[in-house]
Design a protein around this motif. Structure first.
Motif, short mmCIF file in Angstrom:
data_model
loop_
_atom_site.label_atom_id
_atom_site.label_comp_id
_atom_site.label_asym_id
_atom_site.label_seq_id
_atom_site.Cartn_x
_atom_site.Cartn_y
_atom_site.Cartn_z
N VAL A 44 40.08 -25.35 59.18
CA VAL A 44 39.95 -24.08 58.45
C VAL A 44 41.33 -23.59 58.01
CG1 VAL A 44 39.29 -21.64 58.67
CG2 VAL A 44 37.83 -23.42 59.64
N LEU A 45 42.30 -23.66 58.91
CA LEU A 45 43.66 -23.21 58.58
C LEU A 45 44.31 -24.14 57.57
CD1 LEU A 45 44.68 -22.32 62.25
CD2 LEU A 45 44.38 -20.68 60.36
N ALA A 46 44.06 -25.45 57.70
CA ALA A 46 44.64 -26.40 56.74
C ALA A 46 44.11 -26.13 55.34
CB ALA A 46 44.33 -27.82 57.17
N ARG A 47 42.82 -25.87 55.23
CA ARG A 47 42.25 -25.60 53.91
C ARG A 47 42.76 -24.28 53.33
NH1 ARG A 47 37.23 -27.67 56.38
NH2 ARG A 47 36.90 -29.80 55.63
N ALA A 48 43.23 -23.40 54.23
CA ALA A 48 43.80 -22.13 53.77
C ALA A 48 45.23 -22.30 53.26
CB ALA A 48 43.76 -21.10 54.90
N GLY A 49 45.78 -23.51 53.40
CA GLY A 49 47.07 -23.80 52.78
C GLY A 49 48.29 -23.72 53.66
N VAL A 50 48.13 -23.71 54.98
CA VAL A 50 49.31 -23.60 55.84
C VAL A 50 50.12 -24.90 55.80
CG1 VAL A 50 48.17 -21.95 57.36
CG2 VAL A 50 48.09 -24.39 57.94
N GLU A 51 51.43 -24.77 55.97
CA GLU A 51 52.31 -25.94 55.94
C GLU A 51 52.46 -26.59 57.30
OE1 GLU A 51 55.96 -25.63 53.42
OE2 GLU A 51 55.43 -23.49 53.37
N TRP A 52 52.25 -25.81 58.36
CA TRP A 52 52.46 -26.29 59.73
C TRP A 52 51.31 -25.85 60.62
CZ3 TRP A 52 56.55 -29.15 61.71
CH2 TRP A 52 57.68 -29.30 60.90
N LEU A 53 51.12 -26.59 61.71
CA LEU A 53 50.30 -26.17 62.83
C LEU A 53 51.09 -26.45 64.10
CD1 LEU A 53 46.84 -27.64 61.74
CD2 LEU A 53 47.45 -25.20 61.81
N GLY A 54 50.95 -25.60 65.10
CA GLY A 54 51.69 -25.78 66.35
C GLY A 54 50.77 -26.15 67.50
N VAL A 55 51.14 -27.19 68.25
CA VAL A 55 50.37 -27.63 69.42
C VAL A 55 51.31 -27.70 70.62
CG1 VAL A 55 48.74 -28.95 68.01
CG2 VAL A 55 50.78 -30.08 68.94
N ALA A 56 50.75 -27.88 71.81
CA ALA A 56 51.59 -27.93 73.01
C ALA A 56 52.17 -29.32 73.23
CB ALA A 56 50.78 -27.50 74.23
N ASP A 57 51.34 -30.35 73.07
CA ASP A 57 51.81 -31.70 73.40
C ASP A 57 51.24 -32.72 72.42
OD1 ASP A 57 49.14 -32.30 74.27
OD2 ASP A 57 49.60 -31.41 76.22
N ALA A 58 51.64 -33.97 72.61
CA ALA A 58 51.24 -35.02 71.66
C ALA A 58 49.73 -35.27 71.68
CB ALA A 58 51.98 -36.31 71.98
#
Length: 389
Positions: A44-58
């Motif tokens: 949903v966030l990707a389709r909204a056009g964000v450049e980054w997403l943050g996660v805790a680990d690999a």
């Protein structure tokens, strides 16, 4: 659990607007999107056009990559994924899946560099975290120059420089002021070493929400611009409709405009009449003082409904919403079952829908009764999820 895509995007837009045109926004989807389901929220966030997403680990990063691909988003069009707690020894996975790790120790640099050489990966982009005063993770300002040299030797490119604030929800915080000064000093060290990061970023949901003049995000944009970089903030819980109250003389900029993304529901499985003197639940911590009508719910602390929401005759507990009205929790929350009072609610019957969160009861409400914060309430929910457009 129902996840509202419209509310998630709406909250993102509120945050983007508040951060301003000069500050990019990195949505944080770690901890399974704060309990909301990263596999649902990331697309949903990707389709909204964000450049980054943050996660805790690999592992979280890999799950997000898979969810984005499963949603039909081509790898070349996916947001970059920042692994915020470091590679944690998962260097090969970081490289294989095109994740961007946050690093701050010699060991991380050497392991990642060795993995890159072993795989023939060439130059690897990383973000350097600076410990500006939270004393949790990050390189000391005094150690940044030496770490930059080691990164260069190991084929690592500093794509970003970042820090994290410990007291962003306190307006005019002396700790935040000191952290900003130390972070600025570290960024100057990076620039003096001839390193030109693309990104300089700091700040969580409260940093964007805090409208005190001395806490304005203008300082971040100015710092980034001084080294030819772009500024970025990293909101987390505000994406999902919650934000800590601003303490002190500050004014909340976005908190009242956010809408909870999660609605957590169950159904009534039984209804019974009890007499005055009947004990309810474990250890008779609640005894009916008068005839009552009680509903049994198939939900408990194994599902994330906190045991601290239990009630006694001398202490009110939490509540749920039945037919649009509050139904107080009666007695102790059990592992899989909870009893609520529906005496004053007409027509309650088996299979009636119950809102455990949403429609009149929030994670903040649960947190106040349980003596914790909304983050812990949301992250603890265990339920089947679906997305509502």
């Amino acid at each position: 659990m129902e996840i509202s895509a419209a509310r998630l995007v709406g909250n993102l837009q509120v945050l983007v607007e508040a951060a301003g045109a000069d500050v990019a926004v990195l949505p944080v989807v770690k901890a399974d999107a704060y309990g909301h389901g990263a596999e649902l929220c990331a697309p949903v966030l990707a389709r909204a056009g964000v450049e980054w997403l943050g996660v805790a680990d690999a592992l979280e990063g890999l799950a997000v990559r898979r969810a984005l691909s499963a949603a039909g988003i081509a790898v070349a069009e996916q947001p970059r994924v920042l692994v915020m707690c470091g590679p944690l020894g998962e260097d090969d996975a970081v490289l294989e899946h095109g994740l961007t790790p946050v690093i701050w120790t010699r060991e991380q640099v050497e392991r990642l560099g060795a993995a890159a050489r072993r795989r023939g990966a060439g130059l690897v982009r990383v973000h350097l975290e600076v410990d500006s005063g939270m004393t949790r993770q990050g390189a000391a300002v005094e150690g940044v120059a030496a770490l930059l040299c080691l990164m260069k030797e190991n084929g690592l490119v500093v794509d970003g420089v970042m820090t994290h604030f410990a007291s962003a929800e306190f307006a005019g915080s002396e700790q935040t002021r000191a952290q900003r000064e130390r972070f600025a000093a570290a960024v100057r060290v990076v620039a003096e070493a001839g390193v030109r990061p693309e990104w300089v970023h700091a700040g969580n949901s409260s940093t964007i929400d805090n409208d005190a003049a001395e806490d304005s995000l203008c300082w971040l944009w100015e710092l980034a611009a001084s080294v030819g970089a772009r500024a970025m903030a990293r909101p987390g819980i505000a994406l999902y409709g919650y934000c800590l109250p601003i303490e002190g003389e500050g004014r909340a900029l976005v908190r009242e405009r956010l809408r909870p993304v999660m609605t957590w529901k169950t159904r009534v499985m039984d209804v019974r009449e009890v007499r005055a003197g009947d004990a309810v639940g474990y250890n008779a911590t609640f005894v009916a003082n008068e005839p009552m009508r009680l509903a049994l719910l198939p939900i408990g602390y194994s599902d994330g409904l906190r045991r601290e929401l239990s009630s006694t005759n001398g202490r009110a507990g939490g509540w749920v919403m039945v037919r649009g009205q509050r139904a107080a929790i009666v007695g102790r929350v059990s592992m899989n079952l909870t009893v609520v009072d529906v005496s004053g609610i007409d027509g309650v019957s088996v299979d009636d829908e119950v809102a455990v969160l949403g429609d009149g009861v929030t994670a903040d409400d649960h947190a106040r009764v349980a003596g914790t914060i909304s983050y812990e309430i949301l992250c603890g929910v265990r339920a089947e999820r679906r997305v509502l457009v």
